[in-house]
Design a protein around this motif. Structure first.
Motif, PDB file in Angstrom:
ATOM      1  N   PRO A  10      18.598  43.979  66.066  1.00 37.23           N
ATOM      2  CA  PRO A  10      20.008  44.279  65.794  1.00 37.23           C
ATOM      3  C   PRO A  10      20.606  45.073  66.949  1.00 37.23           C
ATOM      4  O   PRO A  10      19.954  45.954  67.507  1.00 37.23           O
ATOM      5  CB  PRO A  10      19.947  45.144  64.531  1.00 37.23           C
ATOM      6  CG  PRO A  10      18.614  45.807  64.576  1.00 37.23           C
ATOM      7  CD  PRO A  10      17.691  44.923  65.367  1.00 37.23           C
ATOM      8  N   ASN A  71      31.281  45.399  62.190  1.00 36.90           N
ATOM      9  CA  ASN A  71      30.052  46.155  62.015  1.00 36.90           C
ATOM     10  C   ASN A  71      29.639  46.177  60.543  1.00 36.90           C
ATOM     11  O   ASN A  71      30.320  46.752  59.709  1.00 36.90           O
ATOM     12  CB  ASN A  71      30.275  47.582  62.545  1.00 36.90           C
ATOM     13  CG  ASN A  71      29.043  48.441  62.399  1.00 36.90           C
ATOM     14  OD1 ASN A  71      29.061  49.448  61.712  1.00 36.90           O
ATOM     15  ND2 ASN A  71      27.957  48.038  63.013  1.00 36.90           N
ATOM     16  N   ASP A  94      14.061  47.713  67.726  1.00 32.51           N
ATOM     17  CA  ASP A  94      15.371  48.265  68.069  1.00 32.51           C
ATOM     18  C   ASP A  94      15.802  47.781  69.445  1.00 32.51           C
ATOM     19  O   ASP A  94      14.967  47.506  70.296  1.00 32.51           O
ATOM     20  CB  ASP A  94      15.331  49.791  68.087  1.00 32.51           C
ATOM     21  CG  ASP A  94      15.518  50.374  66.705  1.00 32.51           C
ATOM     22  OD1 ASP A  94      15.861  49.611  65.791  1.00 32.51           O
ATOM     23  OD2 ASP A  94      15.323  51.597  66.555  1.00 32.51           O
ATOM     24  N   ASP A  96      17.476  49.615  71.548  1.00 31.10           N
ATOM     25  CA  ASP A  96      17.660  50.724  72.484  1.00 31.10           C
ATOM     26  C   ASP A  96      16.404  51.044  73.286  1.00 31.10           C
ATOM     27  O   ASP A  96      16.361  52.014  74.020  1.00 31.10           O
ATOM     28  CB  ASP A  96      18.134  51.971  71.741  1.00 31.10           C
ATOM     29  CG  ASP A  96      17.190  52.344  70.614  1.00 31.10           C
ATOM     30  OD1 ASP A  96      16.129  51.722  70.491  1.00 31.10           O
ATOM     31  OD2 ASP A  96      17.530  53.254  69.836  1.00 31.10           O
ATOM     32  N   LYS A 206      23.230  55.780  66.569  1.00 34.12           N
ATOM     33  CA  LYS A 206      24.343  55.427  65.695  1.00 34.12           C
ATOM     34  C   LYS A 206      24.319  56.221  64.394  1.00 34.12           C
ATOM     35  O   LYS A 206      25.150  56.029  63.525  1.00 34.12           O
ATOM     36  CB  LYS A 206      24.295  53.929  65.363  1.00 34.12           C
ATOM     37  CG  LYS A 206      24.136  53.017  66.570  1.00 34.12           C
ATOM     38  CD  LYS A 206      25.292  53.159  67.547  1.00 34.12           C
ATOM     39  CE  LYS A 206      25.146  52.298  68.784  1.00 34.12           C
ATOM     40  NZ  LYS A 206      24.014  52.637  69.660  1.00 34.12           N
ATOM     41  N   TYR A 207      23.330  57.081  64.249  1.00 41.12           N
ATOM     42  CA  TYR A 207      23.186  57.799  62.982  1.00 41.12           C
ATOM     43  C   TYR A 207      23.188  59.298  63.186  1.00 41.12           C
ATOM     44  O   TYR A 207      22.725  59.801  64.198  1.00 41.12           O
ATOM     45  CB  TYR A 207      21.883  57.408  62.288  1.00 41.12           C
ATOM     46  CG  TYR A 207      21.776  55.944  61.979  1.00 41.12           C
ATOM     47  CD1 TYR A 207      22.423  55.405  60.877  1.00 41.12           C
ATOM     48  CD2 TYR A 207      21.038  55.106  62.795  1.00 41.12           C
ATOM     49  CE1 TYR A 207      22.328  54.062  60.592  1.00 41.12           C
ATOM     50  CE2 TYR A 207      20.936  53.761  62.519  1.00 41.12           C
ATOM     51  CZ  TYR A 207      21.581  53.240  61.416  1.00 41.12           C
ATOM     52  OH  TYR A 207      21.481  51.914  61.136  1.00 41.12           O
TER      53      TYR A 207
HETATM   54  N1  UDP Z   1      22.358  49.267  64.841  1.00 42.98           N
HETATM   55  C1  UDP Z   1      23.068  48.172  64.326  1.00 42.98           C
HETATM   56  N2  UDP Z   1      24.139  48.423  63.511  1.00 42.98           N
HETATM   57  C2  UDP Z   1      24.522  49.686  63.159  1.00 42.98           C
HETATM   58  C3  UDP Z   1      23.780  50.772  63.679  1.00 42.98           C
HETATM   59  C4  UDP Z   1      22.702  50.532  64.512  1.00 42.98           C
HETATM   60  O1  UDP Z   1      22.744  47.023  64.589  1.00 42.98           O
HETATM   61  O2  UDP Z   1      25.494  49.834  62.427  1.00 42.98           O
HETATM   62  C5  UDP Z   1      21.192  48.995  65.725  1.00 42.98           C
HETATM   63  C6  UDP Z   1      21.236  49.745  67.061  1.00 42.98           C
HETATM   64  O3  UDP Z   1      21.946  49.030  68.041  1.00 42.98           O
HETATM   65  C7  UDP Z   1      19.751  49.864  67.389  1.00 42.98           C
HETATM   66  C8  UDP Z   1      19.111  49.993  66.025  1.00 42.98           C
HETATM   67  O4  UDP Z   1      20.051  49.470  65.085  1.00 42.98           O
HETATM   68  O5  UDP Z   1      19.271  48.699  68.009  1.00 42.98           O
HETATM   69  C9  UDP Z   1      18.738  51.430  65.683  1.00 42.98           C
HETATM   70  O6  UDP Z   1      19.853  52.259  65.839  1.00 42.98           O
HETATM   71  P1  UDP Z   1      19.769  53.710  66.524  1.00 42.98           P
HETATM   72  O7  UDP Z   1      18.956  53.644  67.754  1.00 42.98           O
HETATM   73  O8  UDP Z   1      21.151  54.235  66.650  1.00 42.98           O
HETATM   74  O9  UDP Z   1      18.998  54.542  65.418  1.00 42.98           O
HETATM   75  P2  UDP Z   1      17.959  55.731  65.685  1.00 42.98           P
HETATM   76  O10 UDP Z   1      16.927  55.186  66.639  1.00 42.98           O
HETATM   77  O11 UDP Z   1      18.744  56.841  66.274  1.00 42.98           O
HETATM   78  O12 UDP Z   1      17.396  56.022  64.342  1.00 42.98           O
END
Ligand code: UDP
Ligand code: MG
Length: 317
Positions: A10, A71, A94, A96, A206-207
């Motif tokens: 995603p 979204n 992920d 990222d 994103k969180y």
């Molecule tokens: N993501 C998404 N939709 C959303 C929020 C996040 O597709 O509404 C994706 C984001 O691009 C990433 C993955 O979900 O690939 C995890 O998100 P993030 O890295 O922000 O979360 P964290 O690693 O901080 O828990």
């Protein structure tokens, strides 16, 4: 060629991550030497993520891109990816690059040992303790305690599944982190493999901390769906009967006080309690009955069986 492996990723505003993601994932998958596809779900990005993904797709059609209109959230991204996946094995990751694509091989090896789900376990998290690791630790303990699947790292996106596992799951809200728990309903063998955790290099998370509360609420939903979704009256009815019985006993006692001892009971707090408990009891039982009806609608409307068969030996072939 039909791919054996479907990688689901995603993406939400990960523009700068797309190029390194393509490179790292491709390197890792080519090294494995199995036919694969990568399904990237652009979850309504407002940056240049989609333009970059389009380029990737033009250059390498094994990368399939699904673009949402807006979204819808990470869980919806996974759901769309699962629906499109053609491989027998589905791996989530992920975008990222906090997950290391080189760990995919480890997960697959474990899966071939006969597991249905192999979850990554970030043994050395790189994120801040108070805002990330502590809530995550608590959540993992609680989810493991409340469901039948005990995992150290529910939050890790890097997981591998047999495709029938994810095809059978409906993800609502933000339930993606609960997939192993939800799948436990169908009887799955789950394993964990330590994986590398890395810092986010581009873009931002994103969180925020508010996710903790939502995870807790989701846990209640999942717990309920897992244990009582085919017999809700057993929860509500049990509590209701207890409450009703307690109210009834107090009421009887008060009746005795009034009739046999001739004392006034109109001003006693206990009277209020008795009334409260009786009403609560009746309400709980009726709520349970309503839930029973809803449950039947839920299962029958989508032809959702109340069991899952692993295999079946019959006939004389
Ligand atoms: N993501 C998404 N939709 C959303 C929020 C996040 O597709 O509404 C994706 C984001 O691009 C990433 C993955 O979900 O690939 C995890 O998100 P993030 O890295 O922000 O979360 P964290 O690693 O901080 O828990
Ligand atoms: Mg991340």
């Amino acid at each position: 060629m039909v791919p054996e492996l479907s990688i689901v990723i995603p993406v939400y505003n990960e523009g700068e991550n797309i190029a390194p993601l393509y490179r790292e994932v491709t390197d890792a998958l080519v090294a494995l030497g199995r036919p694969y596809e990568v399904i990237v779900v652009d979850d309504g990005s407002t940056d240049d993520s989609f333009a970059r993904l389009r380029q990737v797709h033009q250059q390498d059609p094994r990368w399939r891109i699904i673009r949402f209109r807006r979204n819808f959230g990470q869980a919806a991204g996974f759901a769309a990816g699962f629906a499109a996946a053609r491989g027998q094995v589905v791996v989530t990751l992920d975008a990222d690059l906090q997950n290391d694509p080189r760990d995919i091989g480890k997960l697959l090896d474990k899966l071939t040992e006969g597991y249905d789900i192999v979850s990554g376990w970030r043994t050395e998290r790189k994120e801040p303790f108070l805002s990330r690791r502590l809530p995550s630790m608590t959540a993992n303990r609680m989810i493991s305690g409340a469901t039948r699947v005990s995992l150290h790292d529910y939050g890790c996106s890097l997981k591998a599944y047999r495709s029938e596992v994810v095809k059978g799951i409906r993800l609502y809200g933000e339930l993606h982190r609960f997939i192993p728990a939800l799948a436990s309903w169908m009887g799955v063998r789950v394993a964990e493999v330590p994986v590398n955790d890395r810092q986010r290099r581009f873009g931002k998370s994103k969180y925020g901390i508010s996710r903790t509360l939502r995870v807790f609420l989701d846990l209640i939903t999942v717990r309920f769906m897992l244990s009582y979704s085919t017999r809700p009256l057993h929860v509500f009815g049990g509590l209701g009967l207890l409450s009703f019985a307690a109210g009834l006993l107090i009421g009887l006692y008060l009746t005795f006080v009034k009739l046999a001892l001739g004392q006034d009971i109109g001003t006693r707090p206990l009277l209020l309690l008795a009334v409260l408990l009786v009403i609560l009891g009746v309400q709980m039982v009726s709520m349970g009955l309503l839930a029973e009806m809803i449950t039947r609608t839920y299962h029958e409307a989508q032809d959702k069986p109340i069991y899952v068969i692993r295999e079946q030996l019959d006939g004389d072939e």
